[in-house]
Write an enzyme that holds these catalytic residues in place. Sequence first.
Site, mmCIF file in Angstrom:
data_model
loop_
_atom_site.group_PDB
_atom_site.id
_atom_site.type_symbol
_atom_site.label_atom_id
_atom_site.label_comp_id
_atom_site.label_asym_id
_atom_site.label_seq_id
_atom_site.Cartn_x
_atom_site.Cartn_y
_atom_site.Cartn_z
ATOM 1 N N TYR A 226 0.822 -1.212 0.000
ATOM 2 C CA TYR A 226 0.000 0.000 0.000
ATOM 3 C C TYR A 226 0.857 1.264 0.000
ATOM 4 O O TYR A 226 0.498 2.259 -0.635
ATOM 5 C CB TYR A 226 -0.991 -0.010 1.163
ATOM 6 C CG TYR A 226 -2.109 -1.001 0.938
ATOM 7 C CD1 TYR A 226 -2.996 -0.842 -0.118
ATOM 8 C CD2 TYR A 226 -2.262 -2.116 1.758
ATOM 9 C CE1 TYR A 226 -4.011 -1.751 -0.353
ATOM 10 C CE2 TYR A 226 -3.271 -3.034 1.529
ATOM 11 C CZ TYR A 226 -4.143 -2.847 0.472
ATOM 12 O OH TYR A 226 -5.141 -3.753 0.234
ATOM 13 N N GLN A 227 1.987 1.234 0.668
ATOM 14 C CA GLN A 227 2.882 2.393 0.629
ATOM 15 C C GLN A 227 3.442 2.592 -0.784
ATOM 16 O O GLN A 227 3.566 3.728 -1.240
ATOM 17 C CB GLN A 227 4.007 2.238 1.652
ATOM 18 C CG GLN A 227 3.506 2.466 3.068
ATOM 19 C CD GLN A 227 4.607 2.364 4.093
ATOM 20 O OE1 GLN A 227 5.050 1.280 4.447
ATOM 21 N NE2 GLN A 227 5.050 3.513 4.571
#
EC number: 2.3.1.-
Length: 163
Positions: A137-138
């Site tokens: 997700y980062q």
Amino acid sequence: MISTPEPLHAGHILTPFCCGVDSIDNWLKQRAMKNQTTGASRTFVCCGSDSNVLAYYSLASSAVTTNTSPGRFRRNMPDPIPVVVLGRLAVDKSLHGQGVARALVRDAGLRVIQVAETIGIRGMLVHALSDEAREFYQRVGFVPSPMDPMMLMVTLGDLVESV
């Protein structure tokens, strides 16, 4: 061949789906359709030619307190901040490593942008279930909460720029 995401319906075949995480597999098979029917969340699935689900994600409305939000996310926002939760996102093992998860995040982002034209939304939030998921997700633009590194958010503006 895999279909574009479409709303989950009774004709989709869920039983063969296996992403490798039992809780995520079980949620699809046991809760997704019930949540779809009651309006608790909306699930979007990608299928093979046989209607077998090969990937999915779900969206739900929510809110997050300002103290759990990164600085840019909470700037000039009410408390709590309106968000869309990316509740589940999974890809069948047979398609791991082929960019399907990234494509699902993009599709979810486009849907959130569309909804934001009608209702107030600051962005999208996700609760990562593992360090591997958090790192994913980062990489796709989410920023961790200052209170919980497994809760990540992306602003609507950043979604617009990235899709």
